[in-house]
Design an enzyme around this catalytic site. Structure first.
Site: not given
Length: 422
Positions: A5-7
């Protein structure tokens, strides 16, 4: 390949330098997925009973929608991240836990990002929009275009000029945490523990029924709904922990440039490389002084370390962002967009030139330095212009109308010159 996923990050006073709130996000997606930067003006919807087509399902439309600027995978309706004319910013992350992910097509987390931006003029109102739609329509469906199946629950970081909110979900259940000072980040894990400011009314009862919580000890959302050891969350080596460390490293002196430095950090894994990589990035300056404009920077290209953060400011009559808008394709059944075996070529003009310039360089470090110096010089000039606007409190509306578009053309010119010199 393990999906990642992302941040998303936020820094609030006293962690920031000039009393602004600084928002930042890396969107980590499949490495060959194109992300576009697009603008939609405010709109009035007069038709009674009008329906809105999101990525997979239709929902009820609202009478008025806000102007928004979005960074989004070009194949879908929603967005990975974006901002609206009122200074609300939202980014989302994929999260997994004990509650099973639904395969049925419903609202994607990315749809909820856009809906929150279109329908709310404060961060807390965006929380209301997201959780109400989540409970009414649910979340689910493939989050990639093509044959790969990739579904997840979502967490959201929502910020405005005054505060930030974290919303984390497990199916239709959710918890929300209000952030009023300091720093906070989210990644692809549940992170709300015992500080819960709002929640789904049946969240705790459902956890008791499933045997995840005994109803006696203090309720910890992340510990209850995920498999995480929350006591170790900030001592591990994962991206959530690394992001928190980077925020705290700059705490007290966080500027928009410091946020960009965090998003560009490769050793931590924040700037991701590989089959899942950072495909686009965003940083926003949200001044608490409402006489100052909010400034939103978007790359529109992969790898922020080799991209330019270009500014966007909301003013009336903004021109369309043609060079970062992907081509559209007619599909027999839009609902089946994510099940295509062969994905259409969705590269926009900026993406193509950015890609061609990097391919022309190859492994030549000297040529890479020349290109990087060129784009950094352009970026530095843009930063000075934005700082001047904030200090002088003056905006040339005629110039700002085409601000992002002109910056994109200047960036393309650098890539074209580099390609032609090879």
């Amino acid at each position: 390949m393990e999906p990642c996923s992302c941040d998303t990050f936020v820094a609030l006073p006293p962690a920031t330098v000039d009393s602004s709130i600084i928002f930042g996000k890396n969107s980590d997606r499949l490495c060959d997925e194109v992300q576009e930067v697009v603008y939609f003006p405010a709109a009035v919807h007069n038709n009674v009973g009008e329906r809105l087509k999101c990525t997979y399902i239709e929902i009820d439309q609202v009478p008025e929608t806000c102007a928004v600027v979005l960074s989004r995978p070009a194949w879908l309706w929603g967005a990975e991240m974006g901002a609206n004319e009122h200074g609300v910013c939202i980014g989302n992350e994929a999260v997994w836990g004990k509650e099973e992910v639904c395969d049925e097509e419903a609202l994607l987390g990315m749809d909820l990002v856009r809906l929150g931006l279109e329908r709310a003029d404060t961060a807390e109102k965006a929380v209301n929009v997201i959780v109400d739609l989540l409970e009414k329509y649910g979340q689910g469906g493939n989050c990639t275009e093509g044959s790969m199946e990739f579904s997840y629950h979502n967490s959201f970081l929502i910020a405005d000029r005054k505060e930030a909110w974290i919303v984390e979900t497990a199916g239709k259940y959710w918890a929300a945490e209000k952030v009023q000072e300091g720093v906070r980040n989210i990644s692809n894990q549940l992170s709300i523990t015992t500080k819960i400011d709002r929640e789904h009314q049946d969240m705790r009862n459902y956890a008791k029924q499933k045997g995840w919580w005994d109803g006696k000890k203090e309720f910890d959302f992340a510990a209850t709904y995920s498999y995480l050891d929350t006591a170790k969350m900030l001592t591990s080596s994962d991206r959530y922990c690394e992001g928190y460390k980077l925020l705290n490293k700059h705490k007290g002196s966080i500027t928009f440039e410091a946020m960009m430095e965090i998003l560009r950090d490769k050793p931590s894994g924040i700037n991701m490389e590989g089959q899942f990589m950072t495909t686009a990035s965003m940083v926003s300056i949200l001044p608490q002084d409402t006489s100052l404009p909010c400034i939103h920077f978007f790359t529109g290209t992969p790898d922020p370390a080799r991209s330019i953060f270009k500014p966007f400011i909301f003013v009336p009559n903004i021109s369309q962002l043609l060079d970062t808008s992907s081509p559209t394709f007619e599909l027999d059944d839009p609902v089946k967009k994510s099940h295509l075996r062969i994905r259409p070529d969705r590269r926009h003009r900026l993406y193509r030139k950015h890609q061609q310039a990097l391919e022309a360089i190859g492994e030549d470090t000297e040529k890479a330095k020349v290109l990087l110096d060129g784009i950094k010089k352009l970026e530095k000039g843009l930063f000075k212009e934005m700082e001047s606007i904030l200090q002088s409190r003056h905006i040339s509306v005629d110039k700002v109308i085409n601000l992002y578009s002109q910056c994109t053309k200047d960036e393309i010119r650098i890539y074209t010159t580099n390609i032609n010199s090879q």
